[in-house]
Design an enzyme around this catalytic site. Sequence first.
Site, PDB file in Angstrom:
ATOM      1  CD  GLU A 240      -3.019   0.505   2.391  1.00 47.93           C
ATOM      2  OE1 GLU A 240      -3.519  -0.295   2.241  1.00 47.93           O
ATOM      3  OE2 GLU A 240      -2.714   0.977   3.414  1.00 47.93           O
TER       4      GLU A 240
ATOM      5  N   GLY B 126     -30.010  32.953 -13.593  1.00 51.12           N
ATOM      6  CA  GLY B 126     -30.151  33.296 -14.713  1.00 51.12           C
ATOM      7  C   GLY B 126     -30.465  31.740 -15.337  1.00 51.12           C
ATOM      8  CG  MET B 127     -29.074  33.396 -19.657  1.00 50.51           C
ATOM      9  SD  MET B 127     -29.225  34.120 -21.315  1.00 50.51           S
ATOM     10  CE  MET B 127     -29.118  33.163 -22.323  1.00 50.51           C
ATOM     11  N   GLY B 128     -29.861  29.654 -19.348  1.00 51.12           N
ATOM     12  CA  GLY B 128     -28.391  28.263 -19.320  1.00 51.12           C
ATOM     13  C   GLY B 128     -28.316  29.035 -20.357  1.00 51.12           C
ATOM     14  N   GLY B 129     -26.127  28.126 -19.935  1.00 45.82           N
ATOM     15  CA  GLY B 129     -25.357  28.985 -20.463  1.00 45.82           C
ATOM     16  C   GLY B 129     -24.651  29.355 -19.210  1.00 45.82           C
TER      17      GLY B 129
ATOM     18  N   GLY C 138     -23.073  28.923 -16.511  1.00 44.87           N
ATOM     19  CA  GLY C 138     -22.309  28.617 -15.451  1.00 44.87           C
ATOM     20  C   GLY C 138     -22.658  28.573 -14.258  1.00 44.87           C
ATOM     21  CE  LYS C 139     -28.617  28.238 -14.447  1.00 49.33           C
ATOM     22  NZ  LYS C 139     -28.561  28.635 -15.562  1.00 49.33           N
ATOM     23  CB  THR C 140     -23.734  23.335 -12.753  1.00 54.26           C
ATOM     24  OG1 THR C 140     -25.371  23.348 -12.972  1.00 54.26           O
ATOM     25  CG2 THR C 140     -23.033  22.502 -12.217  1.00 54.26           C
TER      26      THR C 140
END
Length: 736
Positions: A92, A225-228, A230-232
Amino acid sequence: MASSSASTSTLQFPRWNYKVFLSFRGEDTRKIFTGHLFKGLENSGIFTFQDDKRLEHGASIPNELLKAIEQSQVALVIFSKNYATSRWCLDELVKIMECKDQCGQTVIPVFYDVDPSHVRKQRESFAEAFDKHETSYKDDDEGMLKLQRWRNALTAAANLKGYDVRDRIEAENIQHIIDQISKLCNSATLSSLRDIVGIDTHLEKLKSLLKVGIYDVRIILGIWGMGGLGKTTIARAIFDTLSHKFEAACFLMDIKENEKRHQLYSLQNTLLSELLRRKDDYVNNKDDGKRMIPDKLCSKKVLIVLDDIDHKDHLEYLAGNLDWFGDGSRIIVTTRDKHFIEKNDVIYEVTALPDKESMQLFNQHAFGKEFPNEHFKELSLEVVNYAKGLPLALKVWGSLLHNLGLTEWKSAIEHMKINSNSEIVEKLKISYDGLEPIQKEMFLDIACLLRGQEKDYAMQVLESCHIGAEYTLRILIDKSLVFISENDEIQMHDFIEDMGKYIVNLQKNPGERSRLWLAEDFEEIMTNNAGTTMEAIFLANFNNGRLRFSKKAMKNMKRLRIFNINVDIFEERLSPRYAIEYLPNNLRWFVWKNYPWKSLPSTFEPKMLVHLALSDSSLRYLWMKTKHLPSLRRIDLSGSRRLMRTPDFTGMPNLEYLNLFCCDNLEEVHHSLGCCNKLIREISRNTRENEAGDTDSHAKLWDKGTTILYFSIPNSYYRAKFELYEKPFSSSKQHL
């Protein structure tokens, strides 16, 4: 990955499955120091791997353990007096030191009851252990080489900065170690986050809104916010930055898509398993989950991210009330729809990138660096202006233009000008226009039919229709149109999916489109006898009451290659008037759950058919005459409880898979099955097969002309012997 996961970064920052891997001699420290250390790490929200099933007496290390070492950010090695007696521990350690050199893993030695110099120079108890190892390996050259690797690993590890905890207060030592690891993990996370364009500004604002330093408040924060945009990515960044400050943390990814494939209670079980650090099926319905979550977590300080919610139930059943969780807890949600965030909650609106950051992000994808070649500066500015700060567009267009010459850039941008409009999906269409014909076909299949499917399943569909599907998939991934999610699903951003469906829907009349995924469009085609250009019909859940077929419409679909209908329940009331009379012979993939008639149309001769699945059907038989189906590889008739006989298999030389599970009334399996030499496995067994004395669920289907095939008959279990090759089907049934 969530629909809003268009990264604002050029790189995915390093992801470790574990923060810490604990290496130790179980008999020495498991019940004392190591046990207390593990508990302290877990309580501090540091996800730690500790092998509780190790067999340390010479057994080789399993692959799962080696993988855990590779996936751990920090390795804590607890050296005790008997550490070197375990070959397991030494192997290990060798692996850990390799990962340190190759993967940048941090290794911290802890000297529990030994002098560091004894480990470094293999003295005292370590010398005694190696004397025994040398005796065992004295006539084994390979063993002696292993012995030297062990010595080298011990010396290298003992030379690292660590902790000598002899004759000190154990609790204080453990807390010092935990504090250092917290700083290390946080520092590594912050370092990796620097590659995400604009993330510092987001993190600063979010920390202020979350008020993490105030313990007696609990806050729900909505990233909207709208898609695309970068919220995630932003949510993941704040989660990785702050999670070590909480007792437990959970990031529930892509809730909208996951809830489509699983019940809401499954997400509740995931949430409980992550926060209680014990995987279990806690509940089997969402109302029980709604009661259990506050019961189990009301005293815990937790950080939860609910990514991409699009229904009020998501918040109500996963984090319905702040009183569900202990003081200091924080709930973060990402959503496109502002009304899912309560008026008293904190809202953080994600907007488009400013010009400077837009240029930086585009340059990273187009050139692999922050500043472009002088000749491309003006063209780059032109592209960035078209993107209007949308990270997804910047990433896709940057990837599209990467490594292209100046002339190709100019041509692509002119094409963009001519075909662009105010809709984002139209701007993204340029990435589709640059694909080769087969790439376009596969992309549309994924966007319209297969997004969210497990990769293995989706590839079976694609390979039945497209040559070189695996290679084409790699191209689509490289062009940022498709990606493989952490759950091994074929995924794409919502706007990319919209763009694919937009292309297909350019034909206003459903009957003139190439692909169909809506039940109402299917009904319109049947009503209008249309469908001459139809290539694929994929109805994931047809549950609106009745299927109606037009023989003329089906005959028009000469190009149809995919026909997939999943009917929720079998329709007993179907009139013969609506029975299907014709199926296109061009089909490659044919799936129909709860097929409602006793056979397939007699004219059906699909010579290119690869996959036939009619589970839970009302079939008595498939067809009567022998059919030549050289491409057919898979047949699934499982759950067809009225099936009485199988077809002649003579014309299926490439059949690899046959599923007759729960075909209760099966009386005849055609003797030609013995000629299917490519059959890999058969599944024709009742779930209680072990009661019938069968322990080999993957047995060869035949042996020198005779086989025993198990199938279920109501209320009892029988064994049927099928004499193959020598004569037509004959059977003798014996109660077991």
